[in-house]
Design an enzyme around this catalytic site. Structure first.
Site, short mmCIF file in Angstrom:
data_model
loop_
_atom_site.label_atom_id
_atom_site.label_comp_id
_atom_site.label_asym_id
_atom_site.label_seq_id
_atom_site.Cartn_x
_atom_site.Cartn_y
_atom_site.Cartn_z
N CYS A 1 9.63 -20.44 19.15
CA CYS A 1 10.80 -20.32 20.02
C CYS A 1 10.34 -19.82 21.38
CB CYS A 1 11.83 -19.37 19.40
SG CYS A 1 11.26 -17.66 19.24
N ARG A 2 11.27 -19.55 22.23
CA ARG A 2 11.06 -18.88 23.51
C ARG A 2 12.02 -17.69 23.53
NH1 ARG A 2 6.45 -20.64 25.69
NH2 ARG A 2 6.16 -20.01 23.52
#
Length: 260
Positions: free
Chosen positions: A2-3
């Protein structure tokens, strides 16, 4: 994978990390520049802050961040002095249910994990379950390696009232590494209790995902610290956290880097 992004400093609207910067978190959902194992982050999103009585609060969705019709208006009107937000690209085998979206919140803790743990099912999951108390396990609502790692950190904090957030993180990483063998783990974690914010850039048997921070970007209020998987603004304002390090942020003190 993810970020994620964290902000601590003077009160700020949510849109100033989610939407307004040129490489905002919403932009990183659809057009990440340094994501190694996926092309987009479309498997959910969430953000957390602190509400009444300093309890951690989260808003999470299972759909992509660009599909929430209410989010832009919410982001314009929500203000806090600490934000933690994430967009998700689900690891294979972990569902896209809202309970698996990050960040996670329990009591006064907010947590986000960008990474993965190989061999999580069934071996490492069982190892974690053997270490945590039933009341800690009862708070696990989803199926991810990320949430179980959070439970392990919470257990260490419960076991030792004097243990710091970074201490619990280091202890959890050390325990996990003892189980991994030749398997890999990507361990970029952000953890906060509303007072201290700690962020790791770490991996076992692999290269760490990207993670940056800034404390002198004119796009944010004076005294603020922002941590993000990818710089939100001009790169020269951001510093890469070295691999194998934890960044500790305490208001009114310079950020501190600790080697793992």
């Amino acid at each position: 994978m993810c970020r994620h992004v964290a902000y601590i400093g003077p009160e700020l609207s949510l849109q100033e990390i989610l939407f307004l910067p040129p490489h905002s978190l919403a932009r990183q959902a659809s057009a990440p520049e340094e994501l190694r194992y996926a092309r987009v982050n479309a498997d959910g999103f969430g953000f957390g802050w602190y509400g009444e009585q300093d309890n951690a609060v989260v808003y999470r969705r299972a759909d992509p961040i660009w599909q929430d019709p209410n989010l832009a208006e919410l982001a314009r009107n929500l203000y806090a002095d600490l934000w933690l937000a994430a967009v998700r690209s689900a690891s294979p085998g972990f569902g896209g249910d809202v309970v698996n979206a990050q960040p996670f919140a329990i009591g006064d803790l907010l947590y986000s994990h960008n990474g993965l743990i190989e061999g999580f099912r069934p071996g490492i999951r069982r190892q974690i379950q053997n270490l945590i108390e039933p009341e800690v396990e009862a708070d696990i609502l989803g199926t991810t390696d990320s949430e179980h790692l959070f439970a392990l950190m919470r257990q260490y904090l419960l076991d030792d009232a004097d243990l710091s957030l970074e201490g619990a993180m280091i202890e959890a990483f050390s325990t996990l590494e003892s189980w991994l063998g030749s398997d890999r783990a990507l361990l970029n974690v952000i953890l906060t209790d509303g007072e201290r914010l700690v962020a790791s850039r770490h991996a076992v048997n692999d290269t760490s995902p990207s993670l940056y921070y800034t404390s002198d970007d004119d796009g944010f209020p004076e005294g603020a610290v922002v941590i993000a998987s990818e710089p939100l603004t001009e790169r020269e304002r951001w510093r890469s956290i070295p691999e194998g390090h934890i960044l500790v942020v305490v208001p009114d003190e310079p950020p501190e880097l600790l080697a793992l």
